[in-house]
Design a protein around this motif. Structure first.
Motif, PDB file in Angstrom:
ATOM      1  N   UNK A 192       0.845  -1.191   0.000  1.00 35.73           N
ATOM      2  CA  UNK A 192       0.000   0.000   0.000  1.00 35.73           C
ATOM      3  C   UNK A 192       0.885   1.246   0.000  1.00 35.73           C
ATOM      4  N   UNK A 193       0.432   2.301  -0.680  1.00 36.36           N
ATOM      5  CA  UNK A 193       1.225   3.514  -0.848  1.00 36.36           C
ATOM      6  C   UNK A 193       1.467   4.211   0.483  1.00 36.36           C
ATOM      7  N   UNK A 194       2.714   4.549   0.753  1.00 36.52           N
ATOM      8  CA  UNK A 194       3.077   5.236   1.989  1.00 36.52           C
ATOM      9  C   UNK A 194       2.293   6.545   2.132  1.00 36.52           C
ATOM     10  N   UNK A 195       1.624   6.711   3.283  1.00 37.70           N
ATOM     11  CA  UNK A 195       0.936   7.961   3.574  1.00 37.70           C
ATOM     12  C   UNK A 195      -0.336   8.206   2.792  1.00 37.70           C
ATOM     13  N   UNK A 196      -0.806   7.216   2.056  1.00 40.77           N
ATOM     14  CA  UNK A 196      -2.003   7.409   1.225  1.00 40.77           C
ATOM     15  C   UNK A 196      -3.249   7.581   2.090  1.00 40.77           C
ATOM     16  N   UNK A 197      -4.185   8.395   1.619  1.00 39.91           N
ATOM     17  CA  UNK A 197      -5.484   8.535   2.260  1.00 39.91           C
ATOM     18  C   UNK A 197      -6.574   8.194   1.261  1.00 39.91           C
ATOM     19  N   UNK A 198      -7.665   7.624   1.769  1.00 34.40           N
ATOM     20  CA  UNK A 198      -8.763   7.204   0.904  1.00 34.40           C
ATOM     21  C   UNK A 198     -10.047   7.221   1.719  1.00 34.40           C
ATOM     22  N   UNK A 199     -11.179   7.260   1.032  1.00 30.96           N
ATOM     23  CA  UNK A 199     -12.461   7.204   1.734  1.00 30.96           C
ATOM     24  C   UNK A 199     -13.120   5.839   1.598  1.00 30.96           C
ATOM     25  N   UNK A 200     -12.407   4.853   1.024  1.00 32.32           N
ATOM     26  CA  UNK A 200     -13.006   3.543   0.807  1.00 32.32           C
ATOM     27  C   UNK A 200     -11.954   2.446   0.831  1.00 32.32           C
ATOM     28  N   UNK A 201     -12.263   1.331   1.470  1.00 26.73           N
ATOM     29  CA  UNK A 201     -11.373   0.172   1.450  1.00 26.73           C
ATOM     30  C   UNK A 201     -11.321  -0.474   0.063  1.00 26.73           C
ATOM     31  N   UNK A 202     -12.245  -0.096  -0.804  1.00 27.73           N
ATOM     32  CA  UNK A 202     -12.271  -0.683  -2.146  1.00 27.73           C
ATOM     33  C   UNK A 202     -11.286  -0.011  -3.098  1.00 27.73           C
ATOM     34  N   UNK A 203     -10.768   1.163  -2.734  1.00 26.14           N
ATOM     35  CA  UNK A 203      -9.847   1.893  -3.610  1.00 26.14           C
ATOM     36  C   UNK A 203      -8.710   2.473  -2.777  1.00 26.14           C
ATOM     37  N   UNK A 204      -7.748   1.622  -2.447  1.00 25.57           N
ATOM     38  CA  UNK A 204      -6.594   2.043  -1.665  1.00 25.57           C
ATOM     39  C   UNK A 204      -5.384   2.145  -2.594  1.00 25.57           C
ATOM     40  N   UNK A 205      -4.701   3.295  -2.644  1.00 27.59           N
ATOM     41  CA  UNK A 205      -3.565   3.460  -3.563  1.00 27.59           C
ATOM     42  C   UNK A 205      -2.424   2.492  -3.263  1.00 27.59           C
ATOM     43  N   UNK A 214     -11.081  -4.623   0.900  1.00 26.98           N
ATOM     44  CA  UNK A 214     -12.247  -5.040   1.685  1.00 26.98           C
ATOM     45  C   UNK A 214     -12.442  -6.550   1.586  1.00 26.98           C
ATOM     46  N   UNK A 215     -12.132  -7.118   0.435  1.00 25.59           N
ATOM     47  CA  UNK A 215     -12.257  -8.559   0.241  1.00 25.59           C
ATOM     48  C   UNK A 215     -10.911  -9.229   0.510  1.00 25.59           C
ATOM     49  N   UNK A 216     -10.892 -10.138   1.461  1.00 28.13           N
ATOM     50  CA  UNK A 216      -9.653 -10.811   1.838  1.00 28.13           C
ATOM     51  C   UNK A 216      -9.151 -11.648   0.668  1.00 28.13           C
ATOM     52  N   UNK A 244     -16.845  -2.986  13.897  1.00 27.89           N
ATOM     53  CA  UNK A 244     -16.018  -3.509  12.812  1.00 27.89           C
ATOM     54  C   UNK A 244     -16.358  -4.982  12.638  1.00 27.89           C
ATOM     55  N   UNK A 245     -16.566  -5.404  11.387  1.00 27.02           N
ATOM     56  CA  UNK A 245     -17.029  -6.775  11.146  1.00 27.02           C
ATOM     57  C   UNK A 245     -16.164  -7.488  10.112  1.00 27.02           C
ATOM     58  N   UNK A 246     -16.155  -8.799  10.244  1.00 27.14           N
ATOM     59  CA  UNK A 246     -15.578  -9.687   9.233  1.00 27.14           C
ATOM     60  C   UNK A 246     -16.614 -10.774   8.977  1.00 27.14           C
ATOM     61  N   UNK A 247     -16.988 -10.914   7.714  1.00 28.28           N
ATOM     62  CA  UNK A 247     -17.995 -11.906   7.314  1.00 28.28           C
ATOM     63  C   UNK A 247     -17.314 -13.015   6.519  1.00 28.28           C
ATOM     64  N   UNK A 248     -17.650 -14.269   6.846  1.00 27.07           N
ATOM     65  CA  UNK A 248     -17.279 -15.394   5.994  1.00 27.07           C
ATOM     66  C   UNK A 248     -18.542 -15.858   5.276  1.00 27.07           C
ATOM     67  N   UNK A 249     -18.721 -15.465   3.991  1.00 29.05           N
ATOM     68  CA  UNK A 249     -19.973 -15.773   3.299  1.00 29.05           C
ATOM     69  C   UNK A 249     -20.133 -17.256   2.959  1.00 29.05           C
TER      70      UNK A 249
END
Length: 405
Positions: A207-220, A230-232, A255-260
């Motif tokens: 993951x990019x050093x010092x990056x900020x994001x508003x979603x776990x789906x789009x992390x630099x 978000x998906x393991x 905070x949750x973790x789901x095993x579907x």
């Protein structure tokens, strides 16, 4: 319901509690909880991480003998979840106090009382008295009848003569058989931040050093582009860390973790910033420690340079500066708008209230994860991304853990 003192793996002193919905094993050594299991089909399934390298020997830590492989006492006994105070991160010196990794609560042997069983609950307390550092700790663990939740209260009292800074956190780590690829991570954070260069993740992460994001789906990423964390993913050869801020208007942090595939929910919750009282300890951050095979050195690997045999996910709730320790928190007193450490006055006592839920769900209601969690009358209301709700019996006010001592 059943409760008793036992000898756990490695001949560790422990307490066992079982209310028929979940069963819990709590070690005296470092306060570890290696087992938090729920009934599953005709058996039980454990949610908590059981490291392959955990020293299941009755021999106590010996630095001369053990440090070349385990490095630090914490890794000799680590498993599941445990409280972290007054430090969240590596060992450091603060006000001339030598504070171990993740604090004295994760370093010392707890004095465990006898568990008490009534018709409606199982309760037991453990204590950790001040040593070289002037904090005293008391922990109360509780199971309520027909609740799939471990309730915990952690009291911290300053017995010294000076104000003392501290971190506080709960180090939840899940592992197989509950943790698999395609598990889904959720919380209600709206802002996330990756640590800057200069941490233990420099050589293990992507993951990019010092990056900020508003979603776990789009992390630099460091090499450009973004990734959905978000998906393991399963084993991918990386160990990364990211921090999310609990929303300030939030009444219930979760905070949750789901095993579907297995239809299982692991969910931690605590009082949010909007309702924390003056005598309570706030947790401002959701930390994700994603150990997906990025540490090819001992004790994660059998020999330095060989395969990291560990697959686990830390879903931690903390007031701290990433996992960088109390010293770094004092140097960087704000992160994502929140304090990174707290202060405790002489003779002052504050309490943290915390819940950990583990249970099945039916059908496909949470196969896409959990959208929101709210406290309603005598229950937690879990809402799916499709808008379907499931109510779970819960004392989300933690009234059963309150006392006046």
């Amino acid at each position: 319901m059943d409760c008793r003192k036992i000898k756990e793996a490695g001949n560790r002193e422990a307490v066992y509690m079982n209310n028929g919905k979940i069963r819990v094993v709590i070690d005296a050594n470092k306060g570890m909880i290696p087992e938090l299991s729920t009934q599953y089909k005709k058996g039980w399934i454990n949610s908590h991480w059981q490291p392959w390298f955990r020293a299941n020997s009755p021999e106590p830590w010996n630095g001369t003998k053990h440090s070349s492989f385990w490095k630090i006492p914490l890794l000799y006994d680590i498993s599941g979840n445990f409280p972290c105070a007054p430090n969240f991160g590596p060992d450091n010196v603060v006000n001339e106090y030598n504070i171990p990794p993740h604090g004295f609560t994760a370093f010392e042997q707890w004095d465990q009382g006898d568990p008490y069983k009534s018709e409606k609950s199982i309760t037991f307390t453990s204590t950790l008295k001040e040593g070289l550092h002037p904090f005293r700790y008391k922990k109360t663990d509780l199971l309520l009848k027909n609740h799939s939740i471990l309730y915990t209260r952690l009291d911290i009292q300053n017995t010294g003569k000076n104000n003392e800074p501290y971190n506080c956190g709960w180090h939840n780590t899940v592992g197989p058989p509950f943790l698999e690829s395609a598990c889904l991570i959720d919380n209600n954070a709206q802002k996330y931040s990756v640590p800057a260069a200069g941490t233990e993740f420099d050589n293990t992460g992507h993951l990019k050093f010092g990056a900020e994001t508003d979603s776990l789906k789009e992390v630099p990423l460091r090499e450009g582009g973004t990734i959905d964390i978000r998906k393991v993913p399963g084993i991918n050869g990386y160990t990364d860390f990211i921090c999310g801020a609990v929303p300030p208007e939030c009444e219930l942090g979760w905070a949750s973790i789901i095993n579907p595939r297995l239809k299982l929910i692991y969910l931690s919750f605590f009082k949010g910033p909007a309702v924390v009282k003056k005598d309570e300890i706030p947790l401002y951050f959701y930390d994700l420690w994603m150990n997906y095979g990025g540490r090819p050195y001992t004790p994660w690997a059998a020999v330095d340079g060989l395969t990291d045999q560990t697959f686990c996910l830390g879903s931690e709730n903390v007031t701290g500066y990433y996992a960088n320790g109390l010293n770094e928190a004092i140097k960087h007193p704000k992160l994502l708008g929140y304090p990174t450490y707290l202060d405790l006055k002489p003779s002052e006592k504050k309490s943290l209230y915390y819940g950990t839920l583990f249970q099945e769900y039916e059908g496909d209601i949470f196969d896409d994860g959990i959208f929101s969690v709210k406290g309603e009358i005598d229950c937690l209301a879990l809402e799916s991304y499709s808008g379907i709700k499931m109510n779970i019996p819960c004392d989300f006010h933690f009234a059963s853990l309150r006392n006046d001592d």
